[in-house]
Design a protein around this motif. Structure first.
Motif, short mmCIF file in Angstrom:
data_model
loop_
_atom_site.label_atom_id
_atom_site.label_comp_id
_atom_site.label_asym_id
_atom_site.label_seq_id
_atom_site.Cartn_x
_atom_site.Cartn_y
_atom_site.Cartn_z
N TRP A 156 58.42 -13.50 4.03
CA TRP A 156 57.65 -12.98 2.89
C TRP A 156 56.39 -12.28 3.35
CZ3 TRP A 156 59.65 -17.62 -0.08
CH2 TRP A 156 60.58 -17.20 -1.04
N PHE A 157 55.78 -12.75 4.41
CA PHE A 157 54.63 -12.06 4.97
C PHE A 157 55.02 -10.67 5.45
CE2 PHE A 157 52.09 -11.00 8.76
CZ PHE A 157 50.84 -10.89 8.16
N ARG A 158 56.14 -10.58 6.15
CA ARG A 158 56.62 -9.28 6.63
C ARG A 158 57.00 -8.36 5.47
NH1 ARG A 158 60.22 -8.90 11.00
NH2 ARG A 158 60.00 -6.71 10.51
N ALA A 159 57.61 -8.92 4.41
CA ALA A 159 58.01 -8.10 3.26
C ALA A 159 56.78 -7.55 2.53
CB ALA A 159 58.86 -8.91 2.30
N VAL A 181 62.81 4.78 -0.15
CA VAL A 181 64.05 4.01 -0.24
C VAL A 181 64.17 3.04 0.93
CG1 VAL A 181 66.57 4.19 -0.12
CG2 VAL A 181 65.29 5.69 -1.64
N VAL A 182 63.83 3.49 2.12
CA VAL A 182 63.89 2.62 3.30
C VAL A 182 62.92 1.46 3.15
CG1 VAL A 182 63.35 2.51 5.77
CG2 VAL A 182 64.77 4.35 4.89
N ALA A 183 61.70 1.72 2.68
CA ALA A 183 60.71 0.65 2.50
C ALA A 183 61.18 -0.35 1.45
CB ALA A 183 59.37 1.25 2.10
N ILE A 184 61.76 0.12 0.36
CA ILE A 184 62.26 -0.78 -0.68
C ILE A 184 63.42 -1.60 -0.14
CG2 ILE A 184 63.46 -0.84 -2.91
CD1 ILE A 184 61.69 1.61 -3.69
N ASN A 185 64.33 -0.98 0.58
CA ASN A 185 65.48 -1.71 1.13
C ASN A 185 65.05 -2.77 2.15
OD1 ASN A 185 67.32 -0.32 -0.41
ND2 ASN A 185 67.82 1.16 1.19
N ARG A 186 64.11 -2.42 3.02
CA ARG A 186 63.63 -3.41 4.00
C ARG A 186 62.94 -4.58 3.31
NH1 ARG A 186 61.22 0.65 8.60
NH2 ARG A 186 63.23 1.23 9.47
N SER A 187 62.14 -4.27 2.31
CA SER A 187 61.45 -5.34 1.57
C SER A 187 62.46 -6.24 0.87
CB SER A 187 60.49 -4.72 0.55
OG SER A 187 59.86 -5.71 -0.19
N GLN A 188 63.49 -5.65 0.27
CA GLN A 188 64.51 -6.43 -0.42
C GLN A 188 65.26 -7.32 0.56
OE1 GLN A 188 68.12 -6.10 -0.34
NE2 GLN A 188 68.33 -7.72 -1.86
N LEU A 189 65.57 -6.81 1.74
CA LEU A 189 66.28 -7.58 2.75
C LEU A 189 65.43 -8.76 3.23
CD1 LEU A 189 68.75 -7.82 4.63
CD2 LEU A 189 67.53 -6.38 6.24
N LEU A 190 64.15 -8.52 3.48
CA LEU A 190 63.27 -9.60 3.91
C LEU A 190 63.08 -10.64 2.80
CD1 LEU A 190 60.63 -7.55 5.91
CD2 LEU A 190 62.26 -9.21 6.84
N ASN A 191 62.99 -10.19 1.56
CA ASN A 191 62.87 -11.13 0.44
C ASN A 191 64.13 -11.98 0.31
OD1 ASN A 191 60.25 -10.64 -0.53
ND2 ASN A 191 60.94 -8.81 -1.61
N ALA A 192 65.29 -11.39 0.53
CA ALA A 192 66.54 -12.15 0.46
C ALA A 192 66.59 -13.19 1.58
CB ALA A 192 67.75 -11.21 0.56
N ARG A 193 66.16 -12.82 2.77
CA ARG A 193 66.13 -13.78 3.88
C ARG A 193 65.14 -14.91 3.59
NH1 ARG A 193 66.06 -9.64 9.02
NH2 ARG A 193 68.20 -8.92 8.80
N ALA A 194 64.01 -14.57 3.02
CA ALA A 194 63.01 -15.59 2.69
C ALA A 194 63.54 -16.55 1.63
CB ALA A 194 61.72 -14.94 2.21
N ALA A 195 64.24 -16.01 0.64
CA ALA A 195 64.82 -16.87 -0.39
C ALA A 195 65.87 -17.79 0.20
CB ALA A 195 65.42 -16.01 -1.50
N ALA A 196 66.68 -17.29 1.11
CA ALA A 196 67.69 -18.13 1.76
C ALA A 196 67.03 -19.22 2.60
CB ALA A 196 68.62 -17.28 2.63
N ALA A 197 65.98 -18.87 3.33
CA ALA A 197 65.27 -19.87 4.14
C ALA A 197 64.60 -20.92 3.26
CB ALA A 197 64.22 -19.19 5.03
N THR A 198 64.10 -20.51 2.11
CA THR A 198 63.51 -21.46 1.17
C THR A 198 64.58 -22.41 0.64
OG1 THR A 198 61.81 -19.87 0.55
CG2 THR A 198 62.20 -21.68 -0.97
N GLY A 199 65.77 -21.88 0.37
CA GLY A 199 66.87 -22.73 -0.08
C GLY A 199 67.27 -23.75 0.97
N VAL A 200 67.32 -23.33 2.22
CA VAL A 200 67.65 -24.26 3.31
C VAL A 200 66.58 -25.34 3.42
CG1 VAL A 200 67.88 -24.45 5.82
CG2 VAL A 200 69.04 -22.61 4.60
N SER A 201 65.33 -24.93 3.29
CA SER A 201 64.23 -25.90 3.35
C SER A 201 64.33 -26.91 2.22
CB SER A 201 62.89 -25.17 3.30
OG SER A 201 61.83 -26.08 3.35
#
Length: 83
Positions: free
Chosen positions: A22-25, A48-68
């Motif tokens: 989330w910090f990176r996003a 578009v690239v900035a939005i896509n990268r942010s969305q990807l990092l947010n998805a990874r953060a959400a998955a890591a939060t779910g694992v936690s």
């Protein structure tokens, strides 16, 4: 190492990973343009690239939060059962 310690380490590690994603996003900024500038393909591509990268990092953060959260719930259940 017992089950409780493993779950604690997993919970902390995944929470730190989520915070990092989330910090990176939130750190990626799109170059601002003035009203006088005309938008071209490079500007749209950059946005578009900035939005896509942010969305990807947010998805990874959400998955890591779910694992936690899952690790914490399993740790709590292990304590209730007596592991």
């Amino acid at each position: 190492m017992n089950l409780a310690s493993s779950l604690d380490i997993l919970a902390v590690t995944s929470a730190v990973a989520a915070a990092w994603f989330w910090f990176r996003a939130s750190g990626s900024r799109i170059r601002r343009i003035s009203r006088a500038e005309e938008l071209d393909a490079a500007d749209f591509n950059r946005m578009v690239v900035a939005i896509n990268r942010s969305q990807l990092l947010n998805a990874r953060a959400a998955a890591a939060t779910g694992v936690s959260a899952l690790a914490i719930a399993l740790r709590w259940a292990a304590d209730l059962i007596g592991f």
